[in-house]
Design a protein around this motif. Structure first.
Motif, PDB file in Angstrom:
ATOM      1  N   LEU A   1      24.218 108.864  88.605  1.00  0.00           N
ATOM      2  CA  LEU A   1      22.962 109.371  88.072  1.00  0.00           C
ATOM      3  C   LEU A   1      23.074 109.664  86.582  1.00  0.00           C
ATOM      4  O   LEU A   1      24.142 110.038  86.100  1.00  0.00           O
ATOM      5  CB  LEU A   1      22.563 110.662  88.795  1.00  0.00           C
ATOM      6  CG  LEU A   1      22.017 110.541  90.210  1.00  0.00           C
ATOM      7  CD1 LEU A   1      21.780 111.932  90.778  1.00  0.00           C
ATOM      8  CD2 LEU A   1      20.736 109.732  90.253  1.00  0.00           C
TER       9      LEU A   1
ATOM     10  N   TYR B   1      20.542 103.937  91.748  1.00  0.00           N
ATOM     11  CA  TYR B   1      21.130 103.771  90.422  1.00  0.00           C
ATOM     12  C   TYR B   1      22.424 102.991  90.500  1.00  0.00           C
ATOM     13  O   TYR B   1      23.118 103.054  91.504  1.00  0.00           O
ATOM     14  CB  TYR B   1      21.381 105.153  89.800  1.00  0.00           C
ATOM     15  CG  TYR B   1      20.116 105.825  89.328  1.00  0.00           C
ATOM     16  CD1 TYR B   1      19.732 105.778  87.990  1.00  0.00           C
ATOM     17  CD2 TYR B   1      19.288 106.490  90.224  1.00  0.00           C
ATOM     18  CE1 TYR B   1      18.562 106.388  87.555  1.00  0.00           C
ATOM     19  CE2 TYR B   1      18.106 107.092  89.793  1.00  0.00           C
ATOM     20  CZ  TYR B   1      17.756 107.044  88.461  1.00  0.00           C
ATOM     21  OH  TYR B   1      16.592 107.629  88.032  1.00  0.00           O
ATOM     22  N   PRO B   2      22.783 102.232  89.451  1.00  0.00           N
ATOM     23  CA  PRO B   2      22.089 102.065  88.175  1.00  0.00           C
ATOM     24  C   PRO B   2      21.055 100.929  88.163  1.00  0.00           C
ATOM     25  O   PRO B   2      20.407 100.703  87.157  1.00  0.00           O
ATOM     26  CB  PRO B   2      23.227 101.743  87.209  1.00  0.00           C
ATOM     27  CG  PRO B   2      24.181 100.948  88.058  1.00  0.00           C
ATOM     28  CD  PRO B   2      24.100 101.563  89.446  1.00  0.00           C
ATOM     29  N   ARG B   3      20.879 100.235  89.292  1.00  0.00           N
ATOM     30  CA  ARG B   3      20.017  99.048  89.266  1.00  0.00           C
ATOM     31  C   ARG B   3      18.580  99.367  88.887  1.00  0.00           C
ATOM     32  O   ARG B   3      17.927  98.589  88.182  1.00  0.00           O
ATOM     33  CB  ARG B   3      20.060  98.344  90.630  1.00  0.00           C
ATOM     34  CG  ARG B   3      19.353  96.995  90.620  1.00  0.00           C
ATOM     35  CD  ARG B   3      19.506  96.275  91.942  1.00  0.00           C
ATOM     36  NE  ARG B   3      18.389  95.387  92.211  1.00  0.00           N
ATOM     37  CZ  ARG B   3      18.096  94.870  93.397  1.00  0.00           C
ATOM     38  NH1 ARG B   3      18.872  95.167  94.439  1.00  0.00           N
ATOM     39  NH2 ARG B   3      17.065  94.084  93.566  1.00  0.00           N
TER      40      ARG B   3
ATOM     41  N   GLU C   1      20.133 108.838  94.123  1.00  0.00           N
ATOM     42  CA  GLU C   1      21.372 108.271  93.583  1.00  0.00           C
ATOM     43  C   GLU C   1      21.656 106.829  94.016  1.00  0.00           C
ATOM     44  O   GLU C   1      22.077 106.010  93.196  1.00  0.00           O
ATOM     45  CB  GLU C   1      22.552 109.175  93.955  1.00  0.00           C
ATOM     46  CG  GLU C   1      23.833 108.805  93.228  1.00  0.00           C
ATOM     47  CD  GLU C   1      24.913 109.853  93.417  1.00  0.00           C
ATOM     48  OE1 GLU C   1      25.938 109.765  92.728  1.00  0.00           O
ATOM     49  OE2 GLU C   1      24.741 110.769  94.264  1.00  0.00           O
ATOM     50  N   PRO C   2      21.420 106.445  95.303  1.00  0.00           N
ATOM     51  CA  PRO C   2      21.739 105.067  95.701  1.00  0.00           C
ATOM     52  C   PRO C   2      20.938 103.995  94.953  1.00  0.00           C
ATOM     53  O   PRO C   2      21.320 102.822  94.974  1.00  0.00           O
ATOM     54  CB  PRO C   2      21.414 105.050  97.199  1.00  0.00           C
ATOM     55  CG  PRO C   2      21.556 106.468  97.639  1.00  0.00           C
ATOM     56  CD  PRO C   2      21.042 107.265  96.486  1.00  0.00           C
TER      57      PRO C   2
ATOM     58  N   SER D   1      29.167 101.173  91.178  1.00  0.00           N
ATOM     59  CA  SER D   1      28.952 102.434  91.869  1.00  0.00           C
ATOM     60  C   SER D   1      27.735 103.163  91.319  1.00  0.00           C
ATOM     61  O   SER D   1      27.372 103.018  90.157  1.00  0.00           O
ATOM     62  CB  SER D   1      30.198 103.328  91.729  1.00  0.00           C
ATOM     63  OG  SER D   1      30.460 103.583  90.366  1.00  0.00           O
ATOM     64  N   ALA D   2      27.110 103.952  92.181  1.00  0.00           N
ATOM     65  CA  ALA D   2      25.905 104.681  91.802  1.00  0.00           C
ATOM     66  C   ALA D   2      26.283 105.906  90.980  1.00  0.00           C
ATOM     67  O   ALA D   2      27.098 106.725  91.402  1.00  0.00           O
ATOM     68  CB  ALA D   2      25.144 105.091  93.053  1.00  0.00           C
TER      69      ALA D   2
ATOM     70  N   PRO E   1      18.860 101.226 100.224  1.00  0.00           N
ATOM     71  CA  PRO E   1      18.398 101.194  98.828  1.00  0.00           C
ATOM     72  C   PRO E   1      18.062  99.798  98.341  1.00  0.00           C
ATOM     73  O   PRO E   1      17.166  99.622  97.509  1.00  0.00           O
ATOM     74  CB  PRO E   1      19.569 101.806  98.046  1.00  0.00           C
ATOM     75  CG  PRO E   1      20.762 101.656  98.950  1.00  0.00           C
ATOM     76  CD  PRO E   1      20.219 101.774 100.330  1.00  0.00           C
TER      77      PRO E   1
END
Length: 258
Positions: A5, A47-49, A44-45, A2-3, A240
């Motif tokens: 921040l 993250y975390p990649r 936000e979308p 999950s995204a 994203p």
């Protein structure tokens, strides 16, 4: 996954308090330039990649949540001065990969021209072209409504900031025109493939904006346009994975050229 921040930090700059987030590790650092009215939530979308690709700095310009109200008109040079203070405080070493959405594209465009030696690559997401300035002003209310829908927040949350920032566009465009040439760096322009309804934007205006997107891709001899077919004006929210894939390719190109 999950995204989520990173936590929001704050820096007291010479012009006021700036909210920002810093995470990830590695070089070159990625610097995020938000669109008008967009807070850090708009990234936000990714993250975390995105944090797994390199060090990432996101920041809220003056007037957005976590940052003070602007004391001066937010022209390009004023905004970039606060960003450079933020970069220096955090010890982030150039060159940077600039990732800019919408109005943020004007600030990234100016940064690349003023400080070409500090830019490793540029990724523009539905970025504003200098010739888009009249379209921006004409469609200010539609932009506010779109922000409300995409981020599920009241329009009153965005409207004052959008109005104030669009009021400085003419000056920023003049600053770009008087700056040096855009540098010969890897450049990608991600353009939304969905066509706005005719009631929101005339076919002629849509055609002009699309031509301007193609022109942005020609700023650098190493520029390319990428169409995000399922997106409108917010590809980082609607697709994203496309944005991350293009960013990863840019970073690989930068590292291969070192």
């Amino acid at each position: 996954m999950s995204a989520v921040l990173p936590g929001i930090r704050a820096l007291q700059t010479r012009s006021g308090r700036l909210g920002y987030m810093l995470s990830g590790a590695g070089d070159p650092p990625i610097v995020l330039f938000s669109g008008a009215g967009m807070s850090l939530q708009g990234w936000e979308p990714l993250y975390p990649r995105i944090e797994q690709l390199s060090t990432v700095l996101g920041w809220n310009r003056f007037g957005m949540q976590g940052s003070d109200a602007p004391g001066d008109r937010q022209t390009g040079t004023v905004v970039l001065a606060s960003l450079r203070e933020l970069l220096g405080y955090n010890g982030l070493q150039a060159p940077y990969v600039l990732v800019a959405h919408s109005l943020g594209g004007l600030f990234a465009n100016l940064y690349a021209r003023l400080y070409p030696e500090q830019v490793a690559a540029v990724l523009l997401l539905e970025a504003t072209h200098p010739a888009d300035q009249e379209v921006l002003k004409k469609h200010e209310s539609e932009l506010v409504k779109s922000l409300g829908r995409m981020l599920t927040l009241p329009e009153a949350f965005f409207e004052p900031n959008v109005h104030a920032e669009l009021g400085c566009v003419d000056e920023i465009v003049r600053e770009i025109a008087s700056a040096g040439p855009f540098p010969d760096v890897p450049l990608r322009v991600v353009t939304g493939g969905l066509t706005p309804r005719a009631s929101l934007m005339s076919p002629a205006t849509v055609a002009a904006r699309r031509a301007n997107q193609q022109e942005l891709a020609r700023l650098s001899p190493r520029g390319e346009q990428v169409i995000a077919h399922k997106s409108g004006h917010f590809p980082q929210l609607s697709e994203p994975e496309v944005v991350l894939e293009v960013l990863e390719q840019l970073l690989s190109e930068v590292k291969a050229s070192v």
